[in-house]
Design a protein around this motif. Structure first.
Motif, PDB file in Angstrom:
ATOM      1  N   TRP A  53     -39.877  61.864 -33.725  1.00  0.00           N
ATOM      2  CA  TRP A  53     -39.523  60.949 -32.624  1.00  0.00           C
ATOM      3  C   TRP A  53     -38.087  61.188 -32.158  1.00  0.00           C
ATOM      4  CZ3 TRP A  53     -41.996  56.102 -35.302  1.00  0.00           C
ATOM      5  CH2 TRP A  53     -43.349  56.019 -34.935  1.00  0.00           C
ATOM      6  N   THR A  54     -37.179  61.351 -33.115  1.00  0.00           N
ATOM      7  CA  THR A  54     -35.785  61.577 -32.693  1.00  0.00           C
ATOM      8  C   THR A  54     -35.690  62.864 -31.883  1.00  0.00           C
ATOM      9  OG1 THR A  54     -35.156  62.789 -34.685  1.00  0.00           O
ATOM     10  CG2 THR A  54     -34.851  60.410 -34.746  1.00  0.00           C
ATOM     11  N   ALA A  57     -37.059  62.308 -28.437  1.00  0.00           N
ATOM     12  CA  ALA A  57     -36.106  61.546 -27.608  1.00  0.00           C
ATOM     13  C   ALA A  57     -35.017  62.464 -27.084  1.00  0.00           C
ATOM     14  CB  ALA A  57     -35.506  60.399 -28.420  1.00  0.00           C
ATOM     15  N   SER A  58     -34.551  63.370 -27.918  1.00  0.00           N
ATOM     16  CA  SER A  58     -33.524  64.316 -27.488  1.00  0.00           C
ATOM     17  C   SER A  58     -33.335  65.358 -28.571  1.00  0.00           C
ATOM     18  CB  SER A  58     -32.197  63.589 -27.222  1.00  0.00           C
ATOM     19  OG  SER A  58     -31.184  64.538 -26.982  1.00  0.00           O
ATOM     20  N   LEU A  60     -30.803  67.230 -28.990  1.00  0.00           N
ATOM     21  CA  LEU A  60     -29.442  67.084 -29.506  1.00  0.00           C
ATOM     22  C   LEU A  60     -29.185  65.603 -29.684  1.00  0.00           C
ATOM     23  CD1 LEU A  60     -27.479  69.611 -27.332  1.00  0.00           C
ATOM     24  CD2 LEU A  60     -27.738  69.659 -29.811  1.00  0.00           C
ATOM     25  N   HIS A  61     -29.268  65.108 -30.905  1.00  0.00           N
ATOM     26  CA  HIS A  61     -29.097  63.672 -31.048  1.00  0.00           C
ATOM     27  C   HIS A  61     -27.931  63.329 -31.952  1.00  0.00           C
ATOM     28  CE1 HIS A  61     -32.494  65.038 -33.654  1.00  0.00           C
ATOM     29  NE2 HIS A  61     -31.579  64.732 -34.532  1.00  0.00           N
ATOM     30  N   ASP A  62     -27.376  62.189 -31.704  1.00  0.00           N
ATOM     31  CA  ASP A  62     -26.307  61.581 -32.482  1.00  0.00           C
ATOM     32  C   ASP A  62     -26.797  61.392 -33.919  1.00  0.00           C
ATOM     33  OD1 ASP A  62     -24.457  59.855 -33.585  1.00  0.00           O
ATOM     34  OD2 ASP A  62     -24.245  58.660 -31.753  1.00  0.00           O
ATOM     35  N   GLU A  65     -27.417  57.865 -35.121  1.00  0.00           N
ATOM     36  CA  GLU A  65     -28.669  57.230 -34.696  1.00  0.00           C
ATOM     37  C   GLU A  65     -29.853  57.800 -35.468  1.00  0.00           C
ATOM     38  OE1 GLU A  65     -28.306  54.691 -33.156  1.00  0.00           O
ATOM     39  OE2 GLU A  65     -26.444  54.883 -32.055  1.00  0.00           O
ATOM     40  N   VAL A  69     -32.624  55.672 -37.743  1.00  0.00           N
ATOM     41  CA  VAL A  69     -34.078  55.800 -37.565  1.00  0.00           C
ATOM     42  C   VAL A  69     -34.732  56.263 -38.864  1.00  0.00           C
ATOM     43  CG1 VAL A  69     -35.901  57.088 -36.372  1.00  0.00           C
ATOM     44  CG2 VAL A  69     -33.916  56.249 -35.084  1.00  0.00           C
ATOM     45  N   ARG A 144     -21.988  52.232 -40.995  1.00  0.00           N
ATOM     46  CA  ARG A 144     -23.334  52.513 -40.499  1.00  0.00           C
ATOM     47  C   ARG A 144     -24.106  53.259 -41.584  1.00  0.00           C
ATOM     48  NH1 ARG A 144     -22.827  54.370 -34.279  1.00  0.00           N
ATOM     49  NH2 ARG A 144     -25.081  54.085 -34.423  1.00  0.00           N
TER      50      ARG A 144
ATOM     51  N   ARG B  20     -38.182  56.199 -22.617  1.00  0.00           N
ATOM     52  CA  ARG B  20     -37.414  56.881 -21.564  1.00  0.00           C
ATOM     53  C   ARG B  20     -37.406  56.032 -20.284  1.00  0.00           C
ATOM     54  NH1 ARG B  20     -39.420  62.451 -22.564  1.00  0.00           N
ATOM     55  NH2 ARG B  20     -38.008  62.481 -24.348  1.00  0.00           N
ATOM     56  N   LEU B  80     -33.872  55.118 -31.588  1.00  0.00           N
ATOM     57  CA  LEU B  80     -34.513  56.023 -30.626  1.00  0.00           C
ATOM     58  C   LEU B  80     -34.027  55.753 -29.199  1.00  0.00           C
ATOM     59  CD1 LEU B  80     -38.190  56.129 -31.978  1.00  0.00           C
ATOM     60  CD2 LEU B  80     -36.428  57.893 -32.191  1.00  0.00           C
ATOM     61  N   ALA B  82     -31.105  54.456 -28.378  1.00  0.00           N
ATOM     62  CA  ALA B  82     -29.707  54.904 -28.295  1.00  0.00           C
ATOM     63  C   ALA B  82     -29.660  56.414 -28.052  1.00  0.00           C
ATOM     64  CB  ALA B  82     -28.959  54.525 -29.570  1.00  0.00           C
ATOM     65  N   ILE B  83     -30.493  57.149 -28.787  1.00  0.00           N
ATOM     66  CA  ILE B  83     -30.551  58.611 -28.609  1.00  0.00           C
ATOM     67  C   ILE B  83     -30.974  58.952 -27.178  1.00  0.00           C
ATOM     68  CG2 ILE B  83     -31.861  60.684 -29.253  1.00  0.00           C
ATOM     69  CD1 ILE B  83     -31.907  59.594 -32.147  1.00  0.00           C
ATOM     70  N   THR B  84     -31.990  58.257 -26.681  1.00  0.00           N
ATOM     71  CA  THR B  84     -32.504  58.524 -25.335  1.00  0.00           C
ATOM     72  C   THR B  84     -31.436  58.233 -24.280  1.00  0.00           C
ATOM     73  OG1 THR B  84     -34.691  57.905 -26.153  1.00  0.00           O
ATOM     74  CG2 THR B  84     -34.424  58.050 -23.769  1.00  0.00           C
ATOM     75  N   GLN B  86     -28.146  58.254 -24.743  1.00  0.00           N
ATOM     76  CA  GLN B  86     -27.109  59.286 -24.869  1.00  0.00           C
ATOM     77  C   GLN B  86     -27.537  60.563 -24.167  1.00  0.00           C
ATOM     78  OE1 GLN B  86     -26.584  59.605 -29.088  1.00  0.00           O
ATOM     79  NE2 GLN B  86     -25.364  57.732 -29.262  1.00  0.00           N
ATOM     80  N   ASN B  87     -28.819  60.872 -24.303  1.00  0.00           N
ATOM     81  CA  ASN B  87     -29.365  62.077 -23.666  1.00  0.00           C
ATOM     82  C   ASN B  87     -29.266  62.002 -22.139  1.00  0.00           C
ATOM     83  OD1 ASN B  87     -30.735  64.591 -23.731  1.00  0.00           O
ATOM     84  ND2 ASN B  87     -32.645  63.554 -23.184  1.00  0.00           N
ATOM     85  N   ALA B  92     -23.787  54.933 -25.653  1.00  0.00           N
ATOM     86  CA  ALA B  92     -24.597  53.873 -26.267  1.00  0.00           C
ATOM     87  C   ALA B  92     -24.566  54.000 -27.777  1.00  0.00           C
ATOM     88  CB  ALA B  92     -26.042  53.966 -25.787  1.00  0.00           C
ATOM     89  N   ARG B  93     -24.753  52.880 -28.475  1.00  0.00           N
ATOM     90  CA  ARG B  93     -24.962  52.950 -29.918  1.00  0.00           C
ATOM     91  C   ARG B  93     -25.884  51.820 -30.361  1.00  0.00           C
ATOM     92  NH1 ARG B  93     -21.210  50.596 -34.678  1.00  0.00           N
ATOM     93  NH2 ARG B  93     -23.296  50.167 -35.445  1.00  0.00           N
TER      94      ARG B  93
END
Lengths: 417, 417
Positions: A53-54, A57-58, A60-62, A65, A69, A144, B20, B80, B82-84, B86-87, B92-93
C-alpha cells in the motif's frame, strides 16, 4: 524459576488458531513458574500488504509514514495474543514500542535500538504478568514510531532479553533448529545442539536464513543465550519445557561448548556475480576510489580478491556482488572508470559461494587444503577464495552448488551416522 | 484564509485510488490558502476484520487489548494519506492519538475525549503543514490506546475542530448532505442547505445515519460549524472550494438560519418492538423498578407511555425497544415481575417510529394535529405518541412506514417543487 523471552515470527501467528498454539507454548513456560516476555511479528502476509500500500501510494515515501503504517501489523498481533492468553487464564498485557519505550535512533525504516528500560517490564514480571511485546518497532527521537527493518523482530527479542537480563531468548520459527547444512540439499544434515555466536553469524550472513545477522550480533555482544526452536512442535510434548535443553539449537558463548568441532557447518549463497577489473592503475587510494562509490550506491560487495601486480604498475581486482546488483554496480564502475584508471571491466553471473565454518579451525591447520582437494576430486573449479579465522569461502560455478555442499559436508565428517 | 478540519470515512478511503481522490479534496483547500487538518477512518472493511479477530481470539476480551488491535486501522490510513499528499507536493504528516495527544477517559472501547491540546497542531499549521490525524482513537490515563466506539471518527473530527478553533468541520461521507427525509423512500426529498444542531441531533438519533449523535452533540456544545458533504464529488468541480457555501448541508447554530421552517424533516426507525406491562401495581418507585434493571442490561428503551390508572391501584406501561433486544428485555422483566408486581407482559414486533422534526414547531401550534389527521386519512393506526419541544414521534405498524413518511413529507410542504 527463570526469565524467558519467547519470539514468534509471522508464520507462527498467521491466524487465530496458530496464535492459540503460540499461547499454549507461553502457558507451558508460565505454568513452570517462569517469568515470560513474548515478542511477536505481524501475521504472515500483513507486512507485505502494508508495504504494498505504501508503494502504491508513492514509490518514494517518507520513511516516518512508512513506519506508522507498517508497525501496525505487530500492534495487531500483540493485542490478539494478549487476548488469547487472558482467555486461557494467563495474566498478560500487550506493549507497543512507544509504551515501554524501546528507544531507537532516527533512521526511520531501518532504525537501531539505542536503549530499552527494562525496569517497567521486570516490575510486571514480579506481579506475575506476561508481557506481549510488538516486535520490529520502537520510538524514534522525534516521538514517532520507528521500525527496525525487515526481520527486526528477532532483534527486538534479543534486545529485550538483554534489557531484562533474561536467562534465555527462544526464537520460535518454522524450522526446529540450525543444521550442519541445508537439509534440502543434504538429507544427512544434522541438527546442532549448540553453535557459537561467531559461527552462527557466519551461517546467517552466508545464507542460512534462520536468524537475522543483526540479532546474532546483538546476542553476541550481550551474551544472550538464544535458542532456535520450532513453533509447530506440540507445545506439551515431552521435553518441550526442559529448562536447560529444550529441543532446538542453542546459540551461545564459546565457553559453553565443551568439545569444539573443527568444522561445524557448510553454508552457501546462490546468485552471486563476479566482477573483475583488469589492469587497474596500482597506486595508493585506488581501492577506496572503487569501493567507496559502490558502497555509496548501497551495493553489497562481498568477496574481494586483489592480486599483487607483477610490474608494480597495474593490478587485477575481482569481487562479488548479489546478481541483482550487477547492473547497478556496472553503472557505478563505468562512471569512475576514467578517473580511477580501469582498463577493462568483466562480469560473470550465476556463481555460488560455498563456505566451511568452524570456530575450531583457528587451532587446526589443513582445513582449507582438505576443502580444495575434495572439490578438485569432483572436478569443481574454484573461482576465488577468501578466508577468515573461522571460515573459508569458495566461489564456484552455480550448477555445482549442491555437489560442493554435499562433498564438503561429508569430507568434514558432518554426515549423520 | 480559513482553518478547516476535513473528515473522511471508511468508504472514502477504501483503497489507494480513493485515498488519492481524498488527497485531491485536501489539495484544493490547501491551494486556496487554508490551514487544513484531515481526520481519517480505517479503510472500509478493516475495522470489521480486526473486530472479528478479537472475537475469534475470545468473546470476552480485555477492552484495552481490543483498542490496541482496532486502532491500528486508522493508523494505517493516516500514514497512507500522508504519503499520498506528500507525493502531490503537499507538506503533510500523520498524527496518532497518543502523539497529539487526544486525551480520553479510561473507558476503553467507548472512551470520551477529555482534552486535546491544539497548540502543537496550530504551530504546524503556521509552518504550512497539513495534519493527517487518525480518527477514532486517543490516549487513556493508563498511557494506552483508547478508542471512541463505533463512528468515533466523526467525534474526533469535531473535537479537533473545537480544539484548533476551526472555521469549519467538513464531514465527507457517501451522501451529499442531509435530506428532508430518506430519498430512497421519498424521491421528492430535498437536500437542506442548513439545519440546526438540535434538529440534526433528532435526525441522527432517529435513524438518519449521516452523522453520529455524539459528534452532533459535541458540535452543538462547542458551536462547531459542520458541513456534511460528499467525498465522491469531483474534487475540482465548480463551487467545491466555496468557502462559505460548499455543496452539502451546514449544521449550525439556530442564529445562522434566518428563516426557520416549522418542520424541517421526517425521520424514521424501523424494527421497533412494543412491550406493554398490564395492571402494574401503581406505587412510588415502580418506574425505577422496571427501567433500572432494563438500563443495567444495556437495553435501549425509547418511547415510554404510561396511562394514569383509573382506580389509583394499577397502571399500564408501554415502551419500545429495538426488535433485537426484545428477548433480553423479556428475560429481565420476568425476573422482576414478582417483586414489582406486573400482572401481564405483552409484546409486539415489527413496529416503526416515524418522527416529525422542526425547531420552528416550538412557536407553532397545531403541528401534531396535522400529523395525526394526515395519518388517519390514510387509515394508518397510531400505536403510541411521544413529543419533545422540536419533535413528534409516532409509533405505527411497520408495513405502513413508507406511506407514513411520504404522507408527512407532503403534508408539511417538504416535497421538491
Amino acid at each position: 524459576m527463570a526469565r524467558i523471552v519467547m519470539k514468534f515470527g509471522g508464520t507462527s501467528v498467521a491466524d487465530i488458531a496458530r496464535i492459540r498454539n503460540v499461547a499454549r507454548h507461553v502457558k507451558r513456560e508460565v505454568d513452570a513458574g517462569h517469568q515470560v516476555a513474548v515478542v511477536v511479528s505481524a501475521m504472515s502476509g500483513k507486512t507485505n500488504e502494508l508495504v504494498a500500500w505504501t508503494k502504491e501510494a508513492s514509490m518514494l515515501h517518507d520513511a516516518r509514514e512508512y513506519d506508522a503504517v507498517v508497525a501496525s501489523g505487530e500492534q495487531v498481533t500483540a493485542g490478539l495474543l494478549a487476548i488469547t492468553l487472558q482467555n486461557m487464564g494467563i495474566h498478560a498485557r500487550s506493549w507497543l514500542g512507544w509504551q515501554i519505550p524501546i528507544r531507537t535512533d532516527g533512521a526511520h525504516g531501518a532504525a537501531r535500538i539505542t536503549d530499552i528500560d527494562g525496569s517497567f517490564l521486570i516490575q510486571r514480571f514480579k506481579e506475575g504478568q506476561v508481557a506481549v511485546i510488538a516486535g520490529f518497532q520502537g520510538l524514534a527521537p522525534d516521538n514517532r514510531i520507528s521500525t527496525l527493518g525487515r526481520g527486526g523482530s528477532d532483534t527486538s527479542a534479543v534486545a529485550i532479553a538483554a534489557a531484562v537480563k533474561a536467562d534465555r531468548c527462544d526464537i520460535y520459527t518454522d524450522v526446529d533448529g540450525v543444521y550442519t547444512t541445508d537439509p534440502r540439499i543434504e538429507p544427512k544434515a544434522r541438527r546442532m545442539s549448540k553453535i557459537t555466536f561467531e559461527e552462527m553469524l557466519e551461517m546467517a550472513s552466508l545464507g542460512a536464513k534462520v536468524l537475522q545477522v543483526r540479532s546474532v550480533e546483538l546476542a553476541m555482544v550481550h551474551k544472550v543465550r538464544t535458542f532456535v526452536r520450532s513453533s509447530f512442535d506440540d507445545p506439551d510434548a515431552p521435553g518441550m519445557g526442559d529448562l536447560l535443553n529444550p529441543p532446538g539449537t542453542l546459540i551461545c558463548d564459546e565457553d559453553e561448548i565443551v568439545e569444539q568441532q573443527v568444522v561445524t557447518g557448510i553454508a552457501y549463497a546462490k546468485d552471486e556475480a563476479q566482477i573483475s577489473l583488469r589492469r587497474v592503475a596500482d597506486r595508493p587510494g585506488v581501492s577506496a576510489g572503487i569501493f567507496g562509490p559502490l558502497a555509496e550506491a548501497a551495493i553489497n560487495v562481498d568477496m574481494i580478491v586483489q592480486n599483487i601486480s607483477e610490474d608494480g604498475k597495474f593490478t587485477d581486482i575481482t569481487f562479488t556482488v548479489p546478481s541483482g546488483d550487477v547492473a547497478k554496480a556496472l553503472n557505478v564502475l563505468q562512471k569512475i572508470r576514467e578517473t580511477v584508471g580501469i582498463d577493462d571491466i568483466q562480469h560473470d553471473d550465476g556463481m555460488s559461494k560455498v563456505s566451511v565454518i568452524g570456530i575450531g579451525m583457528r587451532s587446526h591447520a589443513g582445513v582449507a587444503a582438505t576443502a580444495f582437494k575434495a572439490l578438485a576430486d569432483k572436478q569443481i573449479n574454484i573461482r576465488a577464495i577468501t578466508t577468515s579465522e573461522i571460515k573459508i569461502s569458495i566461489l564456484i560455478d552455480g550448477p555445482y552448488t549442491e555437489l560442493a555442499v554435499r562433498t564438503l559436508h561429508s569430507v568434514y565428517g558432518l554426515d549423520k551416522q
